[in-house]
Every structure is written in structure tokens, then in C-alpha cells.
Design a protein around this motif. Sequence first.
Motif, PDB file in Angstrom:
ATOM      1  N   PHE A  85      65.641  10.755  71.160  1.00 53.09           N
ATOM      2  CA  PHE A  85      65.123  11.906  71.887  1.00 53.09           C
ATOM      3  C   PHE A  85      65.672  11.947  73.302  1.00 53.09           C
ATOM      4  CE2 PHE A  85      61.689  13.464  74.700  1.00 53.09           C
ATOM      5  CZ  PHE A  85      61.671  14.779  74.279  1.00 53.09           C
TER       6      PHE A  85
ATOM      7  N   LYS B 286      69.298  12.871  73.309  1.00 55.98           N
ATOM      8  CA  LYS B 286      69.494  14.270  72.976  1.00 55.98           C
ATOM      9  C   LYS B 286      69.196  15.133  74.201  1.00 55.98           C
ATOM     10  CE  LYS B 286      66.896  15.922  69.746  1.00 55.98           C
ATOM     11  NZ  LYS B 286      66.162  15.745  68.496  1.00 55.98           N
ATOM     12  N   CYS B 287      68.106  14.782  74.876  1.00 52.30           N
ATOM     13  CA  CYS B 287      67.708  15.576  76.034  1.00 52.30           C
ATOM     14  C   CYS B 287      68.759  15.508  77.118  1.00 52.30           C
ATOM     15  CB  CYS B 287      66.376  15.082  76.582  1.00 52.30           C
ATOM     16  SG  CYS B 287      65.034  15.552  75.540  1.00 52.30           S
TER      17      CYS B 287
ATOM     18  N   TRP C  71      74.207  29.656  76.466  1.00 52.57           N
ATOM     19  CA  TRP C  71      73.236  30.584  77.022  1.00 52.57           C
ATOM     20  C   TRP C  71      71.791  30.112  76.826  1.00 52.57           C
ATOM     21  CZ3 TRP C  71      69.603  33.868  74.629  1.00 52.57           C
ATOM     22  CH2 TRP C  71      69.081  34.855  75.471  1.00 52.57           C
ATOM     23  N   ALA C  72      71.462  29.687  75.580  1.00 51.64           N
ATOM     24  CA  ALA C  72      70.073  29.368  75.258  1.00 51.64           C
ATOM     25  C   ALA C  72      69.566  28.169  76.053  1.00 51.64           C
ATOM     26  CB  ALA C  72      69.934  29.098  73.762  1.00 51.64           C
TER      27      ALA C  72
ATOM     28  N   MET D 205      68.813  28.938  79.596  1.00 53.05           N
ATOM     29  CA  MET D 205      67.550  29.632  79.796  1.00 53.05           C
ATOM     30  C   MET D 205      66.380  28.646  79.743  1.00 53.05           C
ATOM     31  SD  MET D 205      68.240  32.843  80.097  1.00 53.05           S
ATOM     32  CE  MET D 205      66.769  33.762  79.691  1.00 53.05           C
ATOM     33  N   ARG D 206      66.597  27.537  79.087  1.00 53.88           N
ATOM     34  CA  ARG D 206      65.509  26.583  78.878  1.00 53.88           C
ATOM     35  C   ARG D 206      65.543  25.445  79.891  1.00 53.88           C
ATOM     36  NH1 ARG D 206      65.741  22.836  75.259  1.00 53.88           N
ATOM     37  NH2 ARG D 206      67.519  23.732  74.212  1.00 53.88           N
TER      38      ARG D 206
ATOM     39  N   GLU E  76      62.659  23.348  81.860  1.00 48.25           N
ATOM     40  CA  GLU E  76      61.593  22.573  81.240  1.00 48.25           C
ATOM     41  C   GLU E  76      61.892  21.090  81.386  1.00 48.25           C
ATOM     42  OE1 GLU E  76      61.413  23.865  77.234  1.00 48.25           O
ATOM     43  OE2 GLU E  76      59.577  24.983  77.589  1.00 48.25           O
TER      44      GLU E  76
ATOM     45  N   ARG F  89      60.119  21.551  90.289  1.00 44.67           N
ATOM     46  CA  ARG F  89      60.930  22.171  91.343  1.00 44.67           C
ATOM     47  C   ARG F  89      62.286  21.493  91.478  1.00 44.67           C
ATOM     48  NH1 ARG F  89      59.154  24.758  95.915  1.00 44.67           N
ATOM     49  NH2 ARG F  89      60.356  23.272  97.118  1.00 44.67           N
ATOM     50  N   TYR F  90      62.337  20.235  91.074  1.00 46.66           N
ATOM     51  CA  TYR F  90      63.565  19.485  91.295  1.00 46.66           C
ATOM     52  C   TYR F  90      64.394  19.298  90.029  1.00 46.66           C
ATOM     53  CZ  TYR F  90      62.002  18.375  95.955  1.00 46.66           C
ATOM     54  OH  TYR F  90      61.618  18.466  97.252  1.00 46.66           O
TER      55      TYR F  90
ATOM     56  N   SER G 244      53.334  24.518  80.397  1.00 46.63           N
ATOM     57  CA  SER G 244      54.485  25.351  80.062  1.00 46.63           C
ATOM     58  C   SER G 244      55.752  24.862  80.752  1.00 46.63           C
ATOM     59  CB  SER G 244      54.216  26.799  80.431  1.00 46.63           C
ATOM     60  OG  SER G 244      54.100  26.918  81.815  1.00 46.63           O
TER      61      SER G 244
ATOM     62  N   CYS H 151      58.439  20.262  77.897  1.00 46.66           N
ATOM     63  CA  CYS H 151      58.933  20.486  76.531  1.00 46.66           C
ATOM     64  C   CYS H 151      58.500  19.263  75.733  1.00 46.66           C
ATOM     65  CB  CYS H 151      60.447  20.631  76.574  1.00 46.66           C
ATOM     66  SG  CYS H 151      61.219  20.705  74.996  1.00 46.66           S
ATOM     67  N   ILE H 152      57.317  19.361  75.134  1.00 50.96           N
ATOM     68  CA  ILE H 152      56.665  18.169  74.599  1.00 50.96           C
ATOM     69  C   ILE H 152      57.042  17.921  73.148  1.00 50.96           C
ATOM     70  CG2 ILE H 152      54.461  17.056  74.170  1.00 50.96           C
ATOM     71  CD1 ILE H 152      53.323  18.987  76.294  1.00 50.96           C
ATOM     72  N   GLU H 153      57.423  16.724  72.877  1.00 45.40           N
ATOM     73  CA  GLU H 153      57.664  16.338  71.495  1.00 45.40           C
ATOM     74  C   GLU H 153      56.783  15.152  71.157  1.00 45.40           C
ATOM     75  OE1 GLU H 153      61.511  15.852  68.651  1.00 45.40           O
ATOM     76  OE2 GLU H 153      61.569  17.001  70.499  1.00 45.40           O
TER      77      GLU H 153
ATOM     78  N   HIS I 200      72.541  38.234  76.904  1.00 46.96           N
ATOM     79  CA  HIS I 200      73.483  37.275  76.360  1.00 46.96           C
ATOM     80  C   HIS I 200      74.893  37.817  76.556  1.00 46.96           C
ATOM     81  CE1 HIS I 200      75.289  34.494  73.526  1.00 46.96           C
ATOM     82  NE2 HIS I 200      74.168  33.813  73.572  1.00 46.96           N
ATOM     83  N   PRO I 201      75.826  37.009  77.012  1.00 47.13           N
ATOM     84  CA  PRO I 201      77.156  37.529  77.326  1.00 47.13           C
ATOM     85  C   PRO I 201      77.882  38.158  76.131  1.00 47.13           C
ATOM     86  CG  PRO I 201      77.080  35.127  77.414  1.00 47.13           C
ATOM     87  CD  PRO I 201      75.668  35.607  77.364  1.00 47.13           C
TER      88      PRO I 201
ATOM     89  N   GLU J   3      57.268  33.097  81.525  1.00 48.48           N
ATOM     90  CA  GLU J   3      56.958  32.750  80.145  1.00 48.48           C
ATOM     91  C   GLU J   3      57.680  33.689  79.176  1.00 48.48           C
ATOM     92  OE1 GLU J   3      54.684  30.056  77.834  1.00 48.48           O
ATOM     93  OE2 GLU J   3      55.388  30.138  79.875  1.00 48.48           O
TER      94      GLU J   3
ATOM     95  N   HIS K  46      61.248  32.885  78.885  1.00 46.35           N
ATOM     96  CA  HIS K  46      61.387  31.687  78.048  1.00 46.35           C
ATOM     97  C   HIS K  46      61.325  32.062  76.569  1.00 46.35           C
ATOM     98  CE1 HIS K  46      60.597  27.595  76.711  1.00 46.35           C
ATOM     99  NE2 HIS K  46      59.540  28.038  76.074  1.00 46.35           N
TER     100      HIS K  46
ATOM    101  N   ALA L  66      64.402  33.912  75.380  1.00 47.41           N
ATOM    102  CA  ALA L  66      65.552  33.047  75.151  1.00 47.41           C
ATOM    103  C   ALA L  66      65.425  32.283  73.844  1.00 47.41           C
ATOM    104  CB  ALA L  66      65.683  32.069  76.310  1.00 47.41           C
TER     105      ALA L  66
ATOM    106  N   ARG M 278      52.159  26.173  73.431  1.00 50.09           N
ATOM    107  CA  ARG M 278      52.777  24.849  73.604  1.00 50.09           C
ATOM    108  C   ARG M 278      52.329  23.868  72.528  1.00 50.09           C
ATOM    109  NH1 ARG M 278      56.902  25.830  77.140  1.00 50.09           N
ATOM    110  NH2 ARG M 278      56.188  27.805  77.875  1.00 50.09           N
TER     111      ARG M 278
ATOM    112  N   SER N  58      57.062  22.217  70.939  1.00 48.94           N
ATOM    113  CA  SER N  58      57.961  22.349  72.074  1.00 48.94           C
ATOM    114  C   SER N  58      59.121  23.274  71.717  1.00 48.94           C
ATOM    115  CB  SER N  58      58.496  20.986  72.465  1.00 48.94           C
ATOM    116  OG  SER N  58      59.458  20.590  71.533  1.00 48.94           O
ATOM    117  N   SER N  59      59.768  23.766  72.748  1.00 49.17           N
ATOM    118  CA  SER N  59      60.847  24.715  72.519  1.00 49.17           C
ATOM    119  C   SER N  59      61.977  24.096  71.708  1.00 49.17           C
ATOM    120  CB  SER N  59      61.371  25.222  73.853  1.00 49.17           C
ATOM    121  OG  SER N  59      61.594  24.151  74.713  1.00 49.17           O
TER     122      SER N  59
ATOM    123  N   GLN O 174      61.683  21.742  69.413  1.00 45.94           N
ATOM    124  CA  GLN O 174      61.282  21.697  68.005  1.00 45.94           C
ATOM    125  C   GLN O 174      61.337  23.082  67.397  1.00 45.94           C
ATOM    126  OE1 GLN O 174      57.558  19.764  68.869  1.00 45.94           O
ATOM    127  NE2 GLN O 174      58.050  18.121  67.460  1.00 45.94           N
TER     128      GLN O 174
ATOM    129  N   GLU P 141      63.384  25.436  68.095  1.00 45.22           N
ATOM    130  CA  GLU P 141      64.774  25.751  67.772  1.00 45.22           C
ATOM    131  C   GLU P 141      65.204  25.075  66.480  1.00 45.22           C
ATOM    132  OE1 GLU P 141      67.314  24.874  71.022  1.00 45.22           O
ATOM    133  OE2 GLU P 141      66.642  26.631  72.141  1.00 45.22           O
TER     134      GLU P 141
END
Lengths: 778, 425
Positions: free
Chosen positions: A134, A137-138, A147-148, A151-152, A155, A300-301, A330, A333-335, B185-186, B213, B216, B219, B260, B263-264, B266, B268
Motif C-alpha cells: 500500500f 503504491k501510494c 489527470w485523475a 485531481m486526487r 488526499e 495543507r502541506y 474527506s 484516503c482510507i484503506e 479532462h484534456p 467534495e 473530488h 474526478a 468515506r 477510499s477513492s 478502492q 477506482e
Amino acid sequence: MSGDGYKKISNSMDITWSSVKSIIKKWKVYDPHKRTISTVEHGGGSILVWGCVSAAGPGSFVKVEGNTNAEKYHQILEDNLIQSARELRLGRRFIFQQDNDPKHTAKDAQKWFKDNKVLQDELNRKILDSLLDFTRKCSSARQHSDWASQMRANEIPTAALVLGVNVPDHDITFQSLSELLHQSVTPHVASVEAKECGALKHLMKRVLERLMDTVVDDDEEEETEHTSTQLHKSVNCSLSALCDWYITKTKKSSSGTPGKKRSSPAEHERQQQPPVVIIFKDLEAFNPRVLRDFILICSRYIERLPLMFIFGIATSPSTIQRMLPHSVSSLLCIELFQSLSCTQHLATVIDQLILTPQFPFKLNAKVMQVLLSIFLYHDFSVRNFIKGLQLALLEHFHSQPLSVLCCKKKEALLNVMQLSHRDLERIRQLPSFKRYVEKQESQEQVNLITDDSHLKETCRKMIKGLHKYHKNYYPILKCLHTLTSALPRYPLGKQIRELHLTCLEKNVWENEDYQSAMKLLKMLAKDDLIALLQRCGEILKPVKSKKMKSTAFQLEELLTKFKQLDTVVSEMAPSEEDSITSPIKNLQKKTDLFQLQKTLLEMNETRRSKKLSPFEILRNEALEFIDSLVKSHLSPPESQTLHEVCYYSSSATVRRHLNATPRTSIQAALSSPYYYLQNENLKTEDGTVSNAAPDICIAYKLHLECGRLINLYDWLEAYATVVSAADGNDPDSDGYGKVDEVKHARFIRSVSELEFLGFIKSTKQKTDHVARLTWGGC
Amino acid sequence: MTALLQHPGYDEEKLRRVAEQLPCREVQAGLLLSLMGEPQQYSYPSIFIYGHRASGKSHVLHVLLKELELHHATVSCVECVSVALLFEQVLLSFFGCDAASLLPRSPSLSDFVRIYRQQPVTMETSSHQTVVLNPVVEDNVTVILLSEIVWDKFRPNTGCFEPLLLHFPDYSKGELQQILSQDRHPSYSAEFYSSYINILLGVFYSVCRDLRELRHLAALNFSKFCEPLEEGKVKETDTHKLWRNIEPHLKKAMQTVYLREVSSLQWEQMQLMEEKEAGALRGLSAHTHVELPFYSKFLLIAAYLASYNPARTDKRFFLKHHGKIRKTNFLKKNEKTSNHLLGPKPFPLDRLLAIFYSVVDSRVAPTASIFSQISSLVTLQLLTQVSHDDQLDAPKYKCAVSLDFICAISRTVNFDIVKYLYDFL
């Protein structure tokens, strides 16, 4: 005082630290001679005192600040008890060491512990591996620029690691997790605990300290001597500082290896941007506010700092939702990662450490029972279970001189030859050996009692027998378990440990459950039975002993017979019909009533017996074979001669050390001070207290005779009478039983001590009375 | 559009760029600009901007200050746990490390002012400690405070210089559509993406107006939306078919991703899987089962009983011979309100243990591990300690689990808890 007396008390007592301390002080004064380590502790929810007292003086004495939980308690146990046990008993151990060479025991124990460690790692391997995946992967996902994922990007990847309520075990898991992360993913790992992070500032400080490996400046603390000012002075408790540090760090590492070219650019990229992992060990205990703020700041960081969280959760993952509002969760990104349940964990440990002939050291049924009940009833902690095993091991090698024979077969045989006369005498004293001797012929008996060398020879045989017994016991146990665990309602227990316990206690084949299990087995369908027998065969195959090889062979034969059955059945069928039809033919011929009855009965009989198809015959044969195996190999260890060498049996010791009872100790101290003080003057008949006993004991004894309300003056008078008798005053003299100032003061002190201990309290009903808080026969 | 942002003293070109980046917030930007005045003019000392989450407060300010090249420092007050940190961050972003290192160890406001020169400052805040700042620094400084909460909550009781209040209203549906359509999306056309946003808003607008949100969610689900297009089944213009394809998917997303539960990442992965397999993935709240040791379960049950039963009824429930307490006497008229509605009540340790011993079938020795289990339950937040940690004598606890949870627990130990609850008598 009777042992169960305290149980009748419905009120619990509150014991404060000072009162326990005062008792301990007294013990010190009276210089106890008791040669065991007795424990005194109290965990009234808020304070826990741990200490031990023995002839060598009190062991290390620990007061635990604040609230304690199981983890802390066992930490103390681990640090203190075993340490003290070692220190205090070193002397005796040393003498023993001169008798025999004990190197092997130490070596064995070490190996045992090492196996433990390996085992722990193995158990966690699966979940740790998925966690590592995990994180990788992250961190790699961050580098993707499609793109996707862009956008994410804001998180924070988070792993929710559900570990179960066995909090003491978590430490090991987290330790190996952070080690693995260090090795394979990232050098930046920080783990924090709730208790060190009461406020956001502290949390921030801990995280920064652990990541940057420096002392972080704090407003309240004195500045530590940093001479390389520019870097360190600017290190303030904020994430921006961490960010700067991270950037310089990654730059440095990338510029540090400019010459070497990485095999793949992606690899290089990851090397450049290792994620920063923060492990929250106990999420439940964290202040939700602190956590919320921290996550907000981190988000924020996140663009500059590839952060990653791991939450250690003891209860259930819904805790996250309970603690964090939607606006905060939110950002994550919890797994979810779920670890093995602790019972499964325990099953593996038992399988690897106990149900194996590899280690000669064994536990008997009672000790096993104590350890298991502590696990199931109290803490669910595998680590504490192992601690218990270690304690038993330590105790065994320490208290049983013959444990010198408890080692690998070769060494044991060697050691038998080196036994001194004293040790041989010890062997002769063993109950199991005595039983053995009684069975022998008279000449042999004399030989065994008098001739040392003959005894040695016999011992060697016995040791061999014992090892053989172990070699055969476990495979057969496993076979029996595979057979019975498939049955409905588990007559012999679902887990192998239950079966093991019944086998240890007595002859398993005399057990009712065993009989019913066998009956159920006799009703098994063919396919099921064959599958089960095949599994048994697989268990037996790798075993090296001769007996097991032959049994495996026999089992093979049975199985082949089962397989041949299909072909045989078709041939057998017609002949069977013949035998059934023939009496019917006879029936038609004869008309005599008596004859008819007789033939009908006969028919019935034959039908019942004939009903057995070849499969059923074979099934019975197979089960009889299993039954004979069980009877020959699963006899309880008590039936083996010299079993005392390998089996540790003192369940009371283990219980006393691992599951201490503070109130019993206090009441024992009060009602029979001799138990702890070992002063001859205090020795009394059952139920009475000597006049010379400490004041508090006398006051305690007197208060037992009162009702719910105790008149203080009457109590004082009674006390004065007893104490005067102790002073040796003449009963007829004037001063006898008079209350003088000293007695008065002593009485008041002991009463207030009793109040401290929670036996009495002041009452508003009558001003000169106190209320009694305990009831029953104590 | 640009006409709105006419302001003397700033470059036309810059203003146009600002306006481009601030769709649907021209009015607010214009207002802010006019409040700050021309670069050489003195501006109003403090402005308080409030509005809901993701209503463009910081974005507007950030764009304005950056594009118009105004000197500024942005500070998050959540992060600044102490005043020193706040001062340091402000100085750091204005003058670099040199000035920041001049600050003494525990700086006061006067220290800060001493080091300070003159430039406009903006601050993003959610606490009131910065409010003190503005009257002291006698310079051309504007403190801009951003918050989700109204000013009344921050007003210190000693009184202070009232800032100008500026409210950022929520985006309307049309505005959301306009903003969301911007990050297309481009590889797809703007119209196509805009129609996607339209569908998305149709599903989610009723439950969520948070721009962040929604972005998110947009996307996450876009790839699914494009699926039929990639396969060549439909054309970009065939909105109806696309809608039919995506709508059930979005509804599912509302229950899982939005809450939530999943997770995003998962989510996907789920999209890649077949429909059947996807059902196997359970959300966070699906795992509520907690495994506890045997006595811990009973301790928890005892705690629950102690929390929800009045203490005087203990005699009836837990004594075998409780005498002549009849049910009618026993149920007082004024106690009609359910204890479950009132919530758990605190109870002392003694009562917990007394109930525990009577509830457990077997005889339990009061060992140290029983006590340590109580503290373990506290750390697991199944119990909460009401009294302060320092109170040694009679600690008080409350049970913090729900009825469902305790019912599940008591079922595992064959204990009928409902029989013992006063409310369900």
C-alpha cells in the motif's frame, strides 16, 4: 482467613498508594523470611503499585503514575518480575549450576525464545506485506501525472490497521512494521502514541523529533546546546520546518549519488521522494481535537510533503468516523487492513511451540489451563501467553533439579550418565518412578533402589521412552483432531488445544465425548471419511519415527482398500441377496408357530448383521485402527515414568505471578501476619491472631466480630485489653486493660489504616461509630 | 466581466488575469479591491471574511494578492499553537530567516512590532488571537481574517477594533456548474465535460454543495462516464445514453465514496472490477464487531447496566431475595422518561464491580487483571472516565457503547441483557 472469604464481599475496597506503602514498610521492618516472591498490587482504576518482597529484601518497587492499562501492567510484569526473579534467585541457581552443567538449558531456552520471535514475525507477515504494498503504491501514485490522480492529489493516503483489543501485542507489530518500512520503503517513519500527545503542540513535537532525529525547540524547555545554529534554531514546531527539512534531505540524497545511474528512472524517482509515514499507534486514545487539527494542518502541506498515515485501531474501523468529522475524513484516503484475530494467532503459537516434540519442555494440564484462561478471560494477548510460557520455563529449570534432563535426546542421555548420587536419589523420590518400581519384580526393585549404575541405565531407557512418546503423541493428536473437528457440534472441541487439554488430563478414550465422537465417526459418509483419512495420512507422513511410519503405511493400505471398494461392491452385491432370500424361502415351507418365531428372529438377526456393507466393515476397521492408535499413544503424560523431568506442573505459581490478587494478599497479611512476616511469635492456631501481631491486625480481627456499625470506644477497650496481654502485664494489676495515651494513639493509627484500606468508613448515623464495609467470613 | 474589476492604480492586464481566475466571485473581488484602495493609499486595518467551506475565500484572496503583487503573508491559525509561531511565520514570509531569527525565545507583541517594518498582511484565521495585532502596528497593514464562523463568536470581551465584515455566499447550482466545468479532462471537449458535470450535479447537488467534495467526486467518476465512449458504443453528443450508463453508478458513489466508507483508491479499483465482485468490498462502518476477552465483555455489560439503571433498582435486579419490592411501588411515576433517552449516567467503580460479580456466572477472583481490564476499556473508549485522572479514591465511569453493541456482546456470552434493563421492564 479462608481463601474464599473475600469473594463474598460485595463492596470493592479502595486502596491508596500510601496505605500499601505503609504495609510494605512494615514488612521491611519485620524482615520477612519467606522465600517466594509475593506480589502486592492494586489497580483500583487509577493507581497500580507493583512490588515484590522476599528474603533478599524487597525487589524493585514500582509506582505507576496515572491510569494504567493492561499493556502498562504487563510491561511492569515483564521488566520487574522476571528481573527480580533472576536477581533474587541467582544464588540458589548458582549452587545448582555447580552440580550439573546447565549450559544446555540456557541454550534451549534461548532457542525457544528465538523461535518465538520468528513466529511473531511470520504471523504478521501477511498483513505487513499488504501494508508495505500500500505504501509503495501510494508513493508511486504521487509521481503519476495523469489527470485523475492529479485531481486526487490532496488526499492523504491512510491505512487503517485493525489489530484487535489485545493492546499489549500491538507494540511488536508496529515495531516490525516500522523496521520493514525503514528497510524497504522510506527512511522517514515516525510513530506516536496517544499518551505522549496530549496537545497538538506535543504531537507536532514528537513527529518532528522522530522524523528529523533532532531535539526540536519548544517554548517551555531550555534551549539545548546547538552550535550549528542556523539550521537548528529555525527548527520550530511546525510542519513548514519539516517541509524544509524534507526538501533539503531529498536534494542531498539525490545529489549525493550523481555518478551512479539507476536502472530505471521510476526507481530513481521514488528514491528521491520517499513518503513520510506517521504511525498513530492507538487511535482510540487520541484526543479527537488534536487529531483533527493535525490532519487539517497536514493536508495543507500534502503538495510539498508526501505524507502518509497509519492508524492503529483496536476496536473497529468505525472509530475513525466517530472521531473525525466529515470535513476532516474527506481529507484522507482510507484503506482498511484487518489483522488475524487473536484466537487464530494463539492457535498458531500453540501449534508451533507446544504441540511439537521439538522442544522437550512441556506444560501439564493445569498450567496450560491457567495460561489459556488468562488469555481467553482476561487479555487476549498472545504476548502475555508467551510471557507465561517463559515464566513456566524459568520456574521449571529453576525449581526442578532434574530439569537437567529436559533437553534434546542426545544431551539428555549424556547428562544421565553424569548424574550425581544426590540427583539419582531425587529420581528415586519421583512419584512416577516409585510407581514404576512397584510394578517391577523384587530383584529388579532392589537393583533400582541400590545400584546407581543400573538406575542410570534404566533412566536412559526411560528418557528414550519419553522422547518416543512425545514423537508419537503429537501426530496422533493432530490426526484425532482432524477427524473430530469435522463432526457436528465438535464433541471434542473445535480447537486442537481443547483436545490437547483433555488428553493431558486423563485417558481420552474413557471420556464420554470421545465415545460419542466415535459413534458419530461411524456414521460418516464415504467421501468425507476418505478425505479425513487422507488428511491424517498427510500429517503422519513427515514424521520420522518408526512407529509413525508404519501407521502411515497402514493408513495408506486402508485408503487403497477404500478406493478398491467401488470395484468390489458390484461383485459382492448378488451374493448378499442370496443370503437374505434363503430364509424367506424356508419361511414359506414351515408352518409351526415356534419355528416361525425362531426363523423370524433369525432373519432379524441376519438382517442386522448382513446390513453391514463392505464399506461399513471397512469403516469400522478404520475406526478401530484409529481407536487403537489413540489408546496406545494418547495416554496422559502422568502415566509416563520420569514425566516430571519435562512437565512443569505448578499452576499455583504461574497463577500467582501472572494473575495477582491484591485483595487476597492484603487480607492474608491482616488475618495471618505470619504468612508474610515469618516471625515465630506470630505463629498461631487457625483463625486466631496472636497478641503480638501488628496493631492493624489486632484491630482488624476485633472489627470482624462487630456488626454493621462499630462503636469506637468498645473497639478501643477491646484493643487495649489485647495489647496489655501482649505487654505481659499481670491480669490482676490495676493498669491492666486501661487505655493510656500510647495505646490510644496506636489504636487510632490502626483504625485510620483500616479506613485507608477500605474496611471501614465514618458514618453520619452515629458520631462515635464507624460503618463496616466488608461482610462474610473474612 | 473585466469591467467589474476596474480599479485605479493597478495594471489592466493584471486585473484581467485576476478576473479570469475568479469566476463567480467578481463582486467580492471588486469589493475587496476597493476596500484596499490603490497601492499607495492607506487601507482599512482589518477585514473579516466569512462563509461556508469551499466558498472561495482563500482562493479569491490568494489570487488577488498574488496577481497584483501585493506584499503579504498567509498564516494558518490552526497551525500556530503559540504566539511565537505566529510571529515567526509572519516575519519569515515577509523578510526571510534573518528577521525571524531576531525574535527572542518567547516573544511578546512588542518584540514583534519592533522587528516589523511596513507591508500589508493577510491572515487566514479561525481563532481570535490575531485580532489584537491590528491596533498596534502603526503601518499600512491590513489584517484579513478568514473564517467559517461568524465574527460574533470571536469578539473578545475586552473589546477591540471592529473589522469590516464581508460575507461570501454559497455558490449557486449554476455557478458550481460553471466552476466545475473549468477543470476539464484534456482529451475531451469542454461541452462533453460540462454535460458530465450537469449529470453529476443532478445527483449530488441535493446532498452536497461543497465545491471541493464535488470536484473530488467528479474526478473519481469521470472514467466510468467515458467508458461507453471509449468502447465506441455512443457518441459524445448522445447525452441520454451516457446518463443512463452513469446514473446508478453515481447513486452508489453517494453511499460509499461520499461518506468515506470506501477510499477513492478502492473506488477506482472497484470500477475496474466486474459488478459482482465489487459487492464484496465492504465499507468502514460494516466492521463494527469487536472481539473482547470474556471478562471484559461482562465488565462492559455491567458498566452498561450501571449506566442505564437507577442505582436503587440494583437490589431488585441483582439480589436473589430482594424482599417485598413490588413492581408498582418500584416504578415511580415521575420516572417515565426513558433512561436511554437521557444518556448514560456516571457510576462509581464499586457499583460496577458489585454488578460485575453478580452478573458473571463463575466465581471470579478480584485479580489485578480485572482492574487493568477496566482501564483497557477506558483506553478503547468503550468506557469513559468521568472524574479526573488524579482522583484515586472513587473513580467514576460512564459506559460509552450503544444498545445494539451491548446486545451483540451479551448475545455472545448468552446473557439476556434486556431482562436486566430498567427501561424495558
